[in-house]
Motif scaffolding. Structure first.
Motif, PDB file in Angstrom:
ATOM      1  N   TRP A 144     -14.982 -30.246 -38.170  1.00 34.05           N
ATOM      2  CA  TRP A 144     -14.270 -29.903 -37.925  1.00 34.05           C
ATOM      3  C   TRP A 144     -13.477 -29.853 -36.904  1.00 34.05           C
ATOM      4  N   ALA A 145     -14.020 -28.428 -36.922  1.00 35.65           N
ATOM      5  CA  ALA A 145     -13.188 -28.716 -34.931  1.00 35.65           C
ATOM      6  C   ALA A 145     -13.435 -29.395 -33.995  1.00 35.65           C
ATOM      7  N   GLU A 146     -14.493 -30.061 -34.427  1.00 34.44           N
ATOM      8  CA  GLU A 146     -14.377 -31.307 -32.919  1.00 34.44           C
ATOM      9  C   GLU A 146     -13.363 -32.349 -33.628  1.00 34.44           C
ATOM     10  N   SER A 147     -13.197 -32.603 -34.669  1.00 35.25           N
ATOM     11  CA  SER A 147     -11.833 -33.861 -35.300  1.00 35.25           C
ATOM     12  C   SER A 147     -10.524 -32.932 -34.771  1.00 35.25           C
ATOM     13  N   PHE A 148     -10.405 -31.722 -35.000  1.00 34.47           N
ATOM     14  CA  PHE A 148      -9.035 -31.319 -34.299  1.00 34.47           C
ATOM     15  C   PHE A 148      -9.496 -31.111 -32.233  1.00 34.47           C
ATOM     16  N   GLN A 149     -10.029 -31.001 -32.135  1.00 32.23           N
ATOM     17  CA  GLN A 149     -10.639 -31.081 -30.700  1.00 32.23           C
ATOM     18  C   GLN A 149      -9.695 -32.231 -30.234  1.00 32.23           C
ATOM     19  N   ARG A 150     -10.449 -34.133 -30.980  1.00 32.17           N
ATOM     20  CA  ARG A 150     -10.420 -35.144 -30.069  1.00 32.17           C
ATOM     21  C   ARG A 150      -8.522 -35.082 -31.060  1.00 32.17           C
ATOM     22  N   MET A 151      -8.315 -34.190 -31.938  1.00 33.34           N
ATOM     23  CA  MET A 151      -6.694 -35.040 -32.548  1.00 33.34           C
ATOM     24  C   MET A 151      -5.163 -34.199 -31.108  1.00 33.34           C
ATOM     25  N   VAL A 152      -6.062 -32.641 -30.509  1.00 29.46           N
ATOM     26  CA  VAL A 152      -5.328 -32.393 -29.532  1.00 29.46           C
ATOM     27  C   VAL A 152      -5.152 -32.973 -28.313  1.00 29.46           C
ATOM     28  N   ALA A 153      -6.360 -33.613 -27.929  1.00 27.00           N
ATOM     29  CA  ALA A 153      -6.415 -34.830 -26.592  1.00 27.00           C
ATOM     30  C   ALA A 153      -5.817 -35.265 -26.779  1.00 27.00           C
ATOM     31  N   THR A 154      -6.045 -36.441 -28.055  1.00 26.36           N
ATOM     32  CA  THR A 154      -5.050 -37.399 -27.951  1.00 26.36           C
ATOM     33  C   THR A 154      -3.364 -37.467 -28.415  1.00 26.36           C
ATOM     34  N   LEU A 155      -3.337 -36.222 -28.787  1.00 30.67           N
ATOM     35  CA  LEU A 155      -1.991 -36.253 -28.623  1.00 30.67           C
ATOM     36  C   LEU A 155      -1.390 -35.566 -27.908  1.00 30.67           C
ATOM     37  N   ARG A 156      -1.981 -35.271 -26.881  1.00 26.91           N
ATOM     38  CA  ARG A 156      -1.507 -34.639 -25.754  1.00 26.91           C
ATOM     39  C   ARG A 156      -1.943 -35.720 -24.781  1.00 26.91           C
ATOM     40  N   LEU A 157      -2.645 -37.066 -25.051  1.00 26.80           N
ATOM     41  CA  LEU A 157      -2.781 -37.814 -24.154  1.00 26.80           C
ATOM     42  C   LEU A 157      -1.078 -38.997 -24.548  1.00 26.80           C
ATOM     43  N   ARG A 158      -1.235 -39.246 -25.342  1.00 30.71           N
ATOM     44  CA  ARG A 158       0.400 -39.738 -25.968  1.00 30.71           C
ATOM     45  C   ARG A 158       1.160 -38.931 -25.415  1.00 30.71           C
ATOM     46  N   ALA A 159       1.124 -38.315 -25.218  1.00 30.10           N
ATOM     47  CA  ALA A 159       2.410 -37.297 -24.695  1.00 30.10           C
ATOM     48  C   ALA A 159       2.993 -37.835 -22.674  1.00 30.10           C
ATOM     49  N   THR A 160       1.377 -37.544 -22.135  1.00 30.65           N
ATOM     50  CA  THR A 160       1.412 -37.999 -20.964  1.00 30.65           C
ATOM     51  C   THR A 160       1.589 -40.002 -21.148  1.00 30.65           C
ATOM     52  N   MET A 161       1.225 -40.165 -21.664  1.00 31.26           N
ATOM     53  CA  MET A 161       1.053 -42.306 -21.445  1.00 31.26           C
ATOM     54  C   MET A 161       3.492 -42.131 -21.943  1.00 31.26           C
ATOM     55  N   LEU A 162       3.604 -41.121 -22.800  1.00 31.36           N
ATOM     56  CA  LEU A 162       5.408 -41.894 -22.757  1.00 31.36           C
ATOM     57  C   LEU A 162       6.002 -41.200 -21.384  1.00 31.36           C
ATOM     58  N   ALA A 163       5.481 -40.176 -21.083  1.00 30.97           N
ATOM     59  CA  ALA A 163       5.596 -39.651 -19.626  1.00 30.97           C
ATOM     60  C   ALA A 163       5.523 -40.909 -18.538  1.00 30.97           C
ATOM     61  N   GLU A 164       4.687 -41.435 -18.764  1.00 30.29           N
ATOM     62  CA  GLU A 164       3.819 -42.205 -17.541  1.00 30.29           C
ATOM     63  C   GLU A 164       5.105 -43.620 -17.960  1.00 30.29           C
ATOM     64  N   LEU A 165       5.386 -43.466 -18.801  1.00 32.88           N
ATOM     65  CA  LEU A 165       6.459 -45.062 -18.988  1.00 32.88           C
ATOM     66  C   LEU A 165       7.459 -44.257 -18.699  1.00 32.88           C
ATOM     67  N   THR A 166       8.471 -43.180 -18.131  1.00 36.81           N
ATOM     68  CA  THR A 166       9.421 -43.499 -18.114  1.00 36.81           C
ATOM     69  C   THR A 166       9.993 -43.751 -16.594  1.00 36.81           C
ATOM     70  N   PRO A 167      10.559 -44.320 -16.667  1.00 37.17           N
ATOM     71  CA  PRO A 167      11.622 -45.046 -15.411  1.00 37.17           C
ATOM     72  C   PRO A 167      11.275 -44.442 -14.053  1.00 37.17           C
ATOM     73  N   GLU A 168      10.493 -44.806 -12.784  1.00 42.06           N
ATOM     74  CA  GLU A 168      10.882 -43.959 -11.726  1.00 42.06           C
ATOM     75  C   GLU A 168      11.790 -43.689 -11.008  1.00 42.06           C
ATOM     76  N   PRO A 169      12.471 -42.993 -10.223  1.00 47.08           N
ATOM     77  CA  PRO A 169      13.952 -42.931  -9.748  1.00 47.08           C
ATOM     78  C   PRO A 169      14.039 -43.745  -8.467  1.00 47.08           C
TER      79      PRO A 169
END
Length: 544
Positions: A519-544
């Motif tokens: 269970w802990a490992e599954s939740f760790q993977r879920m947290v890591a995936t959500l943070r990576l998804r947030a990073t992905m969306l930030a990287e797709l933000t147009p550069e100034p």
């Protein structure tokens, strides 16, 4: 091998023991079989080699020049911007790990706490398309290879790759799927291009013709229908079926005469598809014929005294030729009664508005609540469910699926299909209420039709249910499907809320051995995936 002897004039002279002009086939046969099994032309190995050399030069010298091919047109321009550099590097990483190579595993084949990069590729593509980016040229081959291997990637990949994907598909047989599935195919507009469209329709590959018809139907349904009608009689049955399916795009009453003629097609599958499309047009003559037949089968009972109102059913006793022409399949599946099978097909093809008129002006909710006599309830409700999904009728879907707090039973309809008819916000709210009452054991298919990312109330209901299951000592492997969905569908902002669940809990006497760590490992993977998804969306933000 000795050199050929030359005369003073330079002409090659026949050497003693060599073959003069042995046919090429004899030379090849002798070389393949060997001199032990067949005497070579000229009687020796040397003679055989000399003859092969002379014949090779003669054959090459006698070859006619090939006709010049038309020069390939350059790839079309795509004016959209490419993603920011960081997002481009992320795409390269996701493509390199699209087969799951980026997922770390632990002992016993478990996935480990690292995110599954291959499962994040669809979301990256969807986010890039939403922001109006195009694929970097260098990554087009890898993108097309990924879409070839995974059909779920094709729509987003072809939208991202744009017209250059279609250009590449014409050069490489492995990518021909893009010509069929290319959602971004450009149809030239204007009368001056009508000849080009007609030429593609008459001479193009089948995949190109399907793509052309689908794109033309999206832009101008009438023009697409006219194009299909122009060659309908000469098409193969399997091709007619694919072309007819393209009419789902922009289906309208103007298509009815063509579809009515298709009801007499030589192919049974073509007839069935035509009937299905006509049934999706509530004002069609076929829908009226089905409604007339269904009315004779379903009626309100005659209430006497204080008895409750209800529904009585008299299923068809035969499947006549007219019913079969209208798409009713006479032979039922194994284990299904004939009369029930015919009844369901009639009711499913009839416009749903018929039942309010037939059953005392009642609303869909009131009709669904009526008792049905003689055990016909499940068959009748299953047919109504099919009609609600086919006709995209939210009122009937809402009535048939019922409230999420009702006791869960295996009803006649598929709740996931009915839920897909409802507006997206209502879907999420219904699913959240269902999970809060019934938990996750029956929720996987329901969650699959909810919008991504999940609304916050739905995400919280899923996380709460997972925490309850963990605390109850449930087997964590039973929820692996829901956990995988949650990684891809939870809102990235839920990562902070999940952080405490990633710790390994104290073992209890009721839990399975190793369950807490899993269970802990599954939740760790879920947290890591959500943070990576947030990073992905930030990287797709147009550069100034």
């Amino acid at each position: 091998m000795g050199e050929p002897q030359l005369s003073e004039s330079g002409a090659a002279q026949k050497r003693p023991g060599t073959a003069e002009t042995a046919p090429w086939g004899e030379l090849v046969a002798a070389a393949l079989l060997g001199v032990e099994r067949r005497t070579p032309p000229g009687g020796s190995v040397g003679a055989l080699l000399d003859a092969a050399a002379v014949e090779t030069v003669r054959r090459r010298a006698g070859a006619r020049p090939a006709a010049p091919h038309r020069r390939t047109e350059p790839a079309p321009d795509d004016p959209r911007p490419t993603p920011p550099k960081a997002a481009g590097r992320r795409l390269s990483l996701l493509l390199a790990n699209r087969a799951g190579g980026g997922t770390a595993t632990t002992g016993g084949g478990r996935r480990g706490p690292a995110p599954d990069l291959g499962e994040l590729l669809p979301q990256w593509l969807a986010a890039a398309n939403a922001r109006g980016y195009r694929a970097p040229v260098a990554q087009l081959p890898a993108l097309l290879d990924a879409a070839r291997a995974r059909t779920d990637l094709r729509a987003e990949t072809l939208a991202f790759a744009g017209p250059r994907a279609l250009w590449l598909a014409r050069q490489n047989e492995d990518w021909k799927f893009a010509l069929r599935d290319g959602v971004q195919r450009r149809i030239p507009e204007g009368e001056e291009h009508e000849g080009e469209i007609q030429r593609t329709w008459e001479e193009g590959l089948f995949a190109e013709r399907v793509a052309l018809l689908g794109a033309l139907r999206r832009r101008d349904p009438g023009a697409g229908l006219a194009l299909l009608a122009s060659s309908w009689q000469s098409e193969r049955a399997e091709d007619r079926l694919m072309f007819l399916d393209s009419l789902r795009q922009g289906l309208c009453p103007d298509d009815e005469p063509f579809l009515e003629r298709a009801l007499t097609d030589r192919s049974r599958t073509v007839r069935a598809t035509a009937a299905e499309l006509l049934a999706a047009l509530p004002g069609s003559a076929l829908a009226a014929r089905m409604a007339a037949r269904a009315r004779t089968c379903v009626a309100q009972n005659h209430v006497t005294g204080a008895g409750p109102a209800g529904i009585v059913v008299e299923a068809p006793h035969e499947c006549d030729a007219d019913m079969q022409r209208d798409g009713v399949i006479p032979k039922p599946p194994t284990g299904r009664g004939e009369r029930a099978w015919w009844l369901c097909q009639l009711v499913e093809a009839a416009p749903l508005r018929v039942w309010g008129e037939r059953l005392g002006g009642r609303t869909p909710g009131q009709i669904v609540a009526l008792p049905v006599a003689d055990g016909w309830r499940d068959d009748l409700h299953a047919a109504w469910c099919g009609a609600a999904v086919r006709q995209r009728n939210a009122d009937w879907a809402r009535a048939l699926i019922g409230p999420p707090t009702a006791p869960f039973t295996e009803g006649p309809g598929d709740p996931a299909k009915l839920l897909s008819v409802l507006p997206e916000e209502e879907r999420g709210a219904w699913a959240a209420g269902f999970i809060a009452v019934h938990g996750l054991s029956e929720a996987f298919r329901i969650l699959g039709v909810c919008g991504v990312p999940w609304p916050l109330p739905l995400g919280r209901a899923v996380v709460d249910a997972l925490e309850i299951a963990r605390d109850a000592g449930s087997y964590p492997w039973s929820f692996s499907g829901v956990m995988g969905l949650a990684e891809r569908c939870l809102d990235p902002s839920d990562a902070e809320r999940l952080e405490p669940l990633a710790a390994v809990p104290d073992a209890s006497e009721t839990e399975s051995p190793g369950a807490g760590a899993y269970w802990a490992e599954s939740f760790q993977r879920m947290v890591a995936t959500l943070r990576l998804r947030a990073t992905m969306l930030a990287e797709l933000t147009p550069e100034p």
